[in-house]
Write an enzyme that holds these catalytic residues in place. Structure first.
Site, PDB file in Angstrom:
ATOM      1  CB  SER A 104      29.220   8.866 -31.457  1.00  0.00           C
ATOM      2  OG  SER A 104      28.331   9.175 -30.423  1.00  0.00           O
ATOM      3  CG  ASP A 241      28.304   9.857 -26.576  1.00  0.00           C
ATOM      4  OD1 ASP A 241      28.625  10.965 -26.116  1.00  0.00           O
ATOM      5  OD2 ASP A 241      27.685   9.730 -27.646  1.00  0.00           O
ATOM      6  CG  ASP A 245      26.737  13.377 -29.427  1.00  0.00           C
ATOM      7  OD1 ASP A 245      26.865  12.384 -28.692  1.00  0.00           O
ATOM      8  OD2 ASP A 245      26.423  13.285 -30.639  1.00  0.00           O
TER       9      ASP A 245
END
Length: 448
Positions: A104, A241, A245
């Protein structure tokens, strides 16, 4: 023993904490646990695997595929694709599980493995624990024609982008938007979806080299997006990011529009259209008090959970809500996705701008954010934070002084040896004073 799975899969320094051997073993165990639950009966099991742009994702992908195929699971390689794209295709292709290789917003040297159950849903704690218990367990390996097949699925980006574009009904023609792709998984799907919807898109940080993901860009570094929006005279900007998400926004003047404001814009839009389930939105306890006050004044209920998108998702599923999110930019539009989706969020905010003719700044102004101060107190015994009588008395005294003019949240971190003191008040100075006094009490009373 420390739990292998964290709040969002297994993460760590790639090739040190998160090794090829661990990735392979985890994939074998995930296949075994899902098979033991009877989900593979009557057909060959199928998995889809996607990743972000980190260079380590290449060898981890190979390890995951080897583990799944050796356990008799057929594998479709989706390539570089956002986490919500993998979730979407897990559902659409009828796969028994999905695997995402991403850390992430973490720095490039990290990576992670996240498993998705049938339908594209994150595994709950019970299933993750079951996977972990199978680590190192002897098993009967399939041979011959019973091993899994592996093939590339070359239309993943196109199908995911088409799905995103199909979720809005009003074209975005006339809107110019800057999209910061964070050199990550959305560098292809993000610009494509917004352009297909009719927007003029200026993509920045969309040239990943395997090393530059999240490097001074994306939702944790908004400076270049703010500058680009002003430079190009764009109507808005959005920063994703690394796995896309989540997203944060920037208005035409370069001002940041955070997750609370984005959530408010979407909640009021959906309520106006009669699409907001139970006229309620799910947020976390970290949402600004101004957000809560604005929605309640508009007749929208706010259900608050612990910090973490998994808790937001859980509350949404249990109670049948279809909109939830976090201040950090995780927004879950459950009518269209099973997880937070930054591109989807951007599309629906832009659609609201297009249908109303209002600027992003105007739409976001519904939330009058109270100044918020967050102090992290380290070197303390966080396990005593909720029990210490002196800390409780100091907290009660400060809350009485603030009354309904502000809010205090004192909580131990779930991942670090610190206690967080968050204060909202009518002014920055008052919030800072209250937070400093409380932090000093915590530091003194809970010292190790």
């Amino acid at each position: 023993m420390t739990r292998l799975f964290g709040t969002d899969g297994v993460r760590g320094l790639a090739n040190a904490d998160l090794t090829a051997e661990l990735a392979l073993d985890l994939s074998v165990c995930a296949a075994h646990v899902l098979a033991d639950r009877g989900e593979f009966e009557g057909h060959r099991p199928l998995a889809v695997v996607g990743r972000d742009t980190r260079i380590s994702g290449q060898f981890l992908e190979a390890a995951v595929v080897a583990g799944l195929a050796s356990a008799g699971v057929d594998v479709l390689l989706l390539g570089v694709l956002p986490t919500p794209g993998v979730a979407y295709l897990t559902d659409r292709l009828g796969a028994d599980l999905g695997v995402v290789l991403s850390a992430s917003h973490n720095p490039m040297p990290d990576n992670g493995i996240k498993f998705l159950a049938r339908g594209g849903h994150k595994l709950d704690d019970v299933i993750e624990d079951a996977v972990e218990r199978r680590m190192g367990e002897p098993w009967e390996r399939p041979t011959g024609g019973d091993v899994g097949r592996v093939r590339a699925y070359d239309t993943a980006v196109e199908e995911y982008a088409a799905h995103l574009e199909s979720t809005i009904s009003h074209p975005l023609a006339g809107l110019t938007v800057v999209l910061d792709c964070a050199e990550g998984a959305a560098h292809a799907a993000g610009p494509r979806a917004l352009e297909d919807a009719g927007a003029t898109v200026i993509a920045i940080h969309a040239d990943p080299d395997g090393i530059n993901i999240n490097d001074n860009c994306g939702s944790t570094h908004l400076e270049s997006l703010r500058a680009a929006v002003v430079e190009h005279g764009a109507h808005a900007g959005f920063a994703l990011d690394g796995d896309a998400d989540r997203c944060l926004a920037v208005d035409a003047e370069g001002n940041v529009v955070d997750g609370d404001q984005i959530l408010a814009i979407l909640a009021l839009s959906m309520r106006e259209q009669g699409k907001l389930a139970k006229d309620t939105v799910v947020a976390t306890v970290m949402s600004n008090l101004g957000f809560v006050q604005a929605l309640r004044a508009a007749g929208v209920g706010v259900r608050q959970t612990k910090v973490g998108d998994r808790y937001v998702l859980e509350a949404m599923r249990v109670s049948g809500y279809n909109l939830g999110g976090e201040q950090s930019g995780h927004v879950i539009l459950a009518d269209h996705a099973t997880t937070g989706d930054g591109i989807l969020t951007a599309l629906h905010v832009l659609e609201r701008m297009a249908t109303t003719g209002r600027s992003l700044a105007d739409l976001a102004s519904v939330v009058h954010r109270l100044p918020q101060v967050l102090l992290n107190v380290s070197g303390v015994d966080k396990s005593r934070a909720d029990e210490d009588a002196v800390v409780a008395a100091a907290l009660a005294e400060e809350e009485a002084l603030l009354g309904d003019r502000g809010r205090i949240l004192l909580r131990p971190s779930g991942t670090e040896p610190i206690v967080r003191v968050m204060v909202e008040a009518p002014s920055e100075d008052e919030a800072q004073d209250v937070a400093s006094r409380l932090a000093e009490v915590v530091r003194r009373e809970l010292a190790l």
